[in-house]
Design a protein around this motif. Structure first.
Motif, PDB file in Angstrom:
ATOM      1  N   VAL B 406       0.830  -1.202   0.000  1.00 40.75           N
ATOM      2  CA  VAL B 406       0.000   0.000   0.000  1.00 40.75           C
ATOM      3  C   VAL B 406       0.867   1.256   0.000  1.00 40.75           C
ATOM      4  CG1 VAL B 406      -1.724   1.264   1.337  1.00 40.75           C
ATOM      5  CG2 VAL B 406      -1.839  -1.223   1.199  1.00 40.75           C
ATOM      6  N   LEU B 408       1.641   4.482   1.483  1.00 39.37           N
ATOM      7  CA  LEU B 408       1.321   4.929   2.829  1.00 39.37           C
ATOM      8  C   LEU B 408       0.637   6.301   2.828  1.00 39.37           C
ATOM      9  CD1 LEU B 408       4.404   3.790   4.968  1.00 39.37           C
ATOM     10  CD2 LEU B 408       2.232   2.632   4.574  1.00 39.37           C
ATOM     11  N   GLU B 411      -2.846   5.445   0.783  1.00 33.92           N
ATOM     12  CA  GLU B 411      -3.433   4.196   1.243  1.00 33.92           C
ATOM     13  C   GLU B 411      -4.067   3.413   0.093  1.00 33.92           C
ATOM     14  OE1 GLU B 411      -5.405   3.850   4.896  1.00 33.92           O
ATOM     15  OE2 GLU B 411      -4.182   5.341   5.903  1.00 33.92           O
ATOM     16  N   GLN B 412      -3.558   3.631  -1.112  1.00 32.32           N
ATOM     17  CA  GLN B 412      -3.999   2.859  -2.270  1.00 32.32           C
ATOM     18  C   GLN B 412      -3.126   1.608  -2.408  1.00 32.32           C
ATOM     19  OE1 GLN B 412      -6.522   3.765  -4.752  1.00 32.32           O
ATOM     20  NE2 GLN B 412      -7.102   4.991  -2.954  1.00 32.32           N
ATOM     21  N   ALA B 601      -2.327   1.364  12.993  1.00 33.88           N
ATOM     22  CA  ALA B 601      -2.404   2.664  12.342  1.00 33.88           C
ATOM     23  C   ALA B 601      -1.223   3.542  12.753  1.00 33.88           C
ATOM     24  CB  ALA B 601      -3.721   3.367  12.713  1.00 33.88           C
ATOM     25  N   LYS B 604       1.790   2.693  10.766  1.00 31.52           N
ATOM     26  CA  LYS B 604       1.669   3.257   9.423  1.00 31.52           C
ATOM     27  C   LYS B 604       2.000   4.745   9.433  1.00 31.52           C
ATOM     28  CE  LYS B 604      -1.457   5.448   7.810  1.00 31.52           C
ATOM     29  NZ  LYS B 604      -2.758   6.074   7.550  1.00 31.52           N
ATOM     30  N   GLU B 605       1.409   5.431  10.418  1.00 30.43           N
ATOM     31  CA  GLU B 605       1.539   6.879  10.461  1.00 30.43           C
ATOM     32  C   GLU B 605       2.989   7.294  10.694  1.00 30.43           C
ATOM     33  OE1 GLU B 605      -0.772   8.465   9.316  1.00 30.43           O
ATOM     34  OE2 GLU B 605       0.264  10.394   9.569  1.00 30.43           O
ATOM     35  N   ARG B 608       5.156   6.631   7.680  1.00 30.66           N
ATOM     36  CA  ARG B 608       4.886   7.617   6.640  1.00 30.66           C
ATOM     37  C   ARG B 608       5.652   8.907   6.937  1.00 30.66           C
ATOM     38  NH1 ARG B 608       1.956  11.817   5.731  1.00 30.66           N
ATOM     39  NH2 ARG B 608       0.932  11.773   7.771  1.00 30.66           N
ATOM     40  N   PHE B 620      -3.144  -3.569   6.810  1.00 26.80           N
ATOM     41  CA  PHE B 620      -3.824  -3.387   5.520  1.00 26.80           C
ATOM     42  C   PHE B 620      -4.551  -4.666   5.125  1.00 26.80           C
ATOM     43  CE2 PHE B 620      -0.024  -0.605   5.336  1.00 26.80           C
ATOM     44  CZ  PHE B 620      -0.686   0.609   5.370  1.00 26.80           C
ATOM     45  N   GLN B 636     -11.419  -0.507  -4.725  1.00 25.82           N
ATOM     46  CA  GLN B 636     -10.584   0.697  -4.760  1.00 25.82           C
ATOM     47  C   GLN B 636     -10.918   1.562  -5.981  1.00 25.82           C
ATOM     48  OE1 GLN B 636      -6.411   0.345  -3.442  1.00 25.82           O
ATOM     49  NE2 GLN B 636      -5.888   0.947  -5.524  1.00 25.82           N
TER      50      GLN B 636
END
Lengths: 169, 642
Positions: B406, B408, B411-412, B601, B604-605, B608, B620, B636
């Motif tokens: 994904v 980041l 988030e695709q 999360a 991830k954050e 990023r 994810f 998506q």
């Protein structure tokens, strides 16, 4: 050289003619001391014993041959001279007989083999008459140095010195 | 070949040549000497006898004739003949070569000289004798009378002193020389035999020993183990087989050079020799693998104690000419009769135990147990099944799972990692690591890799068609066996052409271990793949052995941070610095950073914010089926459209 050869060969021819004639004339009459007697099956004789006898002079009347050679019994080479054995044997008519040679000291040996064609009855060594003390008066001599294949024990054994007689059977 | 060895060879060659020359010369001289001796024997004997006989006879003739002359029986001339004959004989005896032996008889030459002088001195007397019976002959008889006895003595000496007479002094002299040559023959023959025996022993020793460490080799070890087993059976006692394998020996060879590697092996051999008992046998089985057979042993604890002492001894720092190193070894142990009663099986069991020890902890030792056997059996079965599976139809048990990768920031889902799944009918799900390891071990990695690449490319093409998103990428893990297969790049380019996939949409994930095993080769093949346009990712970065300088040289586009770093950071805050450093490193080398194992999360954050562009993890999605990925992609696309 050519002249020499010619003169020697004509001399030899003359000598051989002469000696045939003279032996025929004087057969049975050696004038001096007898040094060689051919006995047995001889074709002609000059004595009542039936043998053919030679003194020094008679042997010297045959064509003379000479060569220089070493022998196992002498220290230095010498020149030996005398008539061919075969000539003397043919003269007595015993060339093809079985022959036994005997020396003054009674040593005897059978003479055989094709090498005999080369042998002379050496009566002079370096021009001098051979004495008994020097293996004379006759030494059956082969040209050991000059004719290949002669210098071997078989021949050495037949080189009888102080040769006194040859008997033919 | 080292100079020292060549020198030894030369010295050995010289000795051999000398012995052969001595042998030949001795043989030649012996033959010559023997010939000379036999010639002397055959020649001098009759000649000497002859010469003595003739001399005595001719003297006797002369003496007889002198007597006969004195008695008036013969005349002077006859006497002179025998006188002359004797003269001739004496001359010959004193001058001819044939009479040398005779002259050498004791006192003989003096007698003959004296007789000859007397003969010469009386020459005139002889020649001046009257024809018959000269009284002077009486005087002569007096002068010569004693020679009869003296000559007779010479003849007598002939028999009493045979050696001298027959030239046998020369013969025995020749025999002594002959003996000397024979001694030479015997001596040189002995040297040759000695060299032969020593060479035989040496080659036997070489056949049974390792040339580097001089330890017994595998053949010797197995033979010894068989003898020990026979003895242990008779004495009803126990024996132990310890298999010792150095850890990371290859690294020593690679970093310090093969010379250092050899030194290390020799040092290890020395340490093994010092720690073992006289009744134990230490061998080098090959490479960095050593083995010890211990007999007798009383119990398992005794062996365990020995093994831990062994580990400690081997683990001490070692000075090498090119540096120092701290070796460590993994030790596997099997016991007779507990684990097996066969030599070969004991070795196999110890090998399994060693393998297990290596996986547990470096520098540890491990006893064989029955669980290991089941592990071994499982491996065998999996290897066998995988082989038949790949040749018949892999799809019956093998499939690929896909984990989304994904972006980041957005988030695709931009990519997916293809992961191998093996559902075995009897053993259930086989872990991917084990499946790959089995494939590597049984030489199936090449085929398995092709199947994975094939399946992944086919699936990607389908997604491209179905979802219309041709930017979607797929990444595939390749193992060392696939890597080493010679035609990887041509295989891949034909695959891409077949499915009409742009090369940039395929990413190959290699591990540090894979690439570092053969850096030159890795570099070349990665260059080729890179030139096709294929993306290359360094997987599990930070867990293996990699050097930063190598990393910068390799044509890698993507760095995947191992999940352990993310996990560690989640649990303990202090590891952020390491994570940050790795990300910075990637950025410096201009690499795309992918974080693995994102579970929350927060993870991830934070990643990023730290500059990490892509990520994957349970946060994810778990690895899912192709259909589920299709669904995710459709969803998506729907979100984007709405």
């Amino acid at each position: 050289m050519i002249w020499n050869l010619r003169s020697w060969s004509s001399l030899a021819l003359l000598a051989s003619l002469y000696c045939h004639a003279s032996i025929a004339d004087t057969a049975g009459h050696p004038q001096g001391h007898i040094i060689l007697s051919l006995t047995g099956a001889v074709q002609q004789s000059n004595r009542t014993d039936g043998g053919l006898h030679f003194d020094f002079e008679m042997l010297e009347q045959f064509p003379q041959h000479s060569f220089v050679t070493n022998t196992p019994y002498t220290k230095h080479p010498h020149e030996y001279r005398g008539p061919r054995l075969l000539t003397v044997l043919e003269h007595a008519g015993i060339a093809n007989k079985q022959l036994t040679a005997t020396a003054l000291n009674k040593y005897s040996v059978t003479l055989s083999g094709s090498e005999l064609k080369q042998a002379i009855l050496a009566i002079r060594q370096d021009g001098k008459k051979m004495r008994i003390r020097n293996k004379g008066p006759i030494w059956l001599m082969f040209p050991l140095d000059t004719v290949p294949g002669l210098d071997k024990p078989d021949v050495h054994q037949q080189m009888i010195w102080q040769l006194r007689s040859i008997s033919a059977q | 070949m080292t100079p020292g060895y060549r020198w030894i060879l030369n010295r050995k060659m010289l000795l051999l040549i000398a012995a052969i020359i001595l042998f030949t010369l001795s043989a030649a001289f012996s033959l010559y000497s023997l010939q000379k001796t036999s010639k002397l024997v055959s020649r001098s004997l009759p000649l000497t006898i002859w010469a003595v006989g003739q001399l005595e006879r001719e003297y006797a003739d002369y003496w007889l004739n002198l007597s006969l002359y004195s008695a008036g029986t013969i005349n002077r001339d006859d006497l002179i003949v025998s006188y002359e004959i004797l003269w001739n004989r004496l001359d010959i005896v004193l001058s001819s070569d044939e009479a040398i032996e005779l002259r050498e008889l004791k006192d003989t030459e003096e007698v003959i000289h004296s007789l000859f002088s007397e003969l010469k001195a009386t020459e005139d007397i002889h020649y001046n004798l009257a024809a018959y019976q000269d009284p002077a002959a009486r005087k002569l008889m007096q002068r010569f009378s004693h020679y009869q006895q003296q000559l007779h003595n010479i003849a007598l000496v002939n028999f009493m002193d045979r050696d001298q007479l027959y030239g046998l002094d020369l013969v025995s002299e020749a025999f002594r020389t002959f003996g000397l040559y024979m001694a030479g023959l015997f001596f040189s023959g002995s040297i040759l035999v000695f060299l032969l025996v020593r060479e035989g022993r040496r080659s036997q020793h070489n056949a049974l020993h390792d040339s580097l460490t001089t330890l017994p080799n595998r053949a010797h070890f197995v033979a010894h183990l068989n003898r020990v087993i026979a003895l242990a059976r008779r004495e009803n006692r126990c024996a132990a087989v310890l298999l010792i394998d150095l850890n990371d020996f290859k690294a020593v060879n690679d970093t310090l050079g093969h010379n250092a590697g050899d030194q290390l092996l020799q040092g290890i051999a020395d340490r093994l020799n010092t720690i073992t008992r006289d009744s134990d046998l230490t061998a080098r089985l090959g490479g960095d693998e050593f083995a010890i057979v211990q007999y007798p042993v009383n119990n398992r604890e005794e062996v365990a104690g020995f093994a831990s002492r062994l580990s400690a001894t081997l683990g001490q720092e070692m000075m090498l000419s090119d540096g120092r190193c701290t070796p460590s070894a993994s030790i596997g142990i099997s016991l007779y009769p507990e684990h097996s009663q066969q030599a070969q099986q004991l070795l196999i069991n110890a090998d399994m135990a060693m393998y297990q020890a290596k996986q547990q902890k470096l520098g540890s030792s491990n006893f064989y147990d029955d669980e290991l056997l089941s592990i071994q059996q499982r491996r065998k079965q999996l290897g066998h099944d995988l082989r038949s599976l790949l040749s018949t139809g892999p799809e019956s048990q093998l499939r690929l799972a896909y984990q989304p990768v994904v972006d980041l920031a957005s988030e695709q889902i931009v990519a997916t990692e293809a992961l191998l799944r093996w559902q075995h009918p009897e053993l259930g799900a086989i872990p991917p690591q084990e499946a790959i390891e089995i494939a590597e071990h049984y030489g199936l990695a090449d085929n398995l890799g092709k199947w994975i690449l094939h399946s992944a490319c086919r699936q990607l093409a389908e997604w491209h068609r179905h979802c219309g998103d041709t930017d979607f990428r797929i990444s595939v893990n390749i193992s060392p066996g696939m890597y080493r297969c010679g035609n990887l790049e041509s295989e891949i380019s034909s695959l891409l052409a077949e499915h009409n996939i742009p090369a940039s949409k395929l990413m190959l994930e290699v591990t540090e271990d894979t690439t570092m095993q053969d850096l030159g080769y890795s570099s070349r093949i990665l260059q080729k793949l890179g030139s096709l346009g294929i993306q290359v990712a360094m997987d599990d970065f930070g867990t293996g052995h990699s050097s930063l300088s190598h990393l910068s040289q390799l044509p890698v586009n993507v760095l995947k941070i191992d999940r352990s770093f993310i996990l560690a950071w989640s649990l303990r805050q202090e590891d952020l610095s390491v994570l940050r450093a790795i990300i910075q490193l990637g950025k410096t080398l201009n690499l795309v950073i992918v974080a693995e194992g994102i579970e929350t999360a927060e993870d991830k954050e934070l990643l990023r914010k730290e500059g990490c562009e892509l990520g994957q993890g349970f946060y994810f999605s778990r690895p899912v089926s192709a259909e589920q990925i299709t669904a995710l992609l459709e969803q998506q696309a729907g979100i984007l459209e709405s």
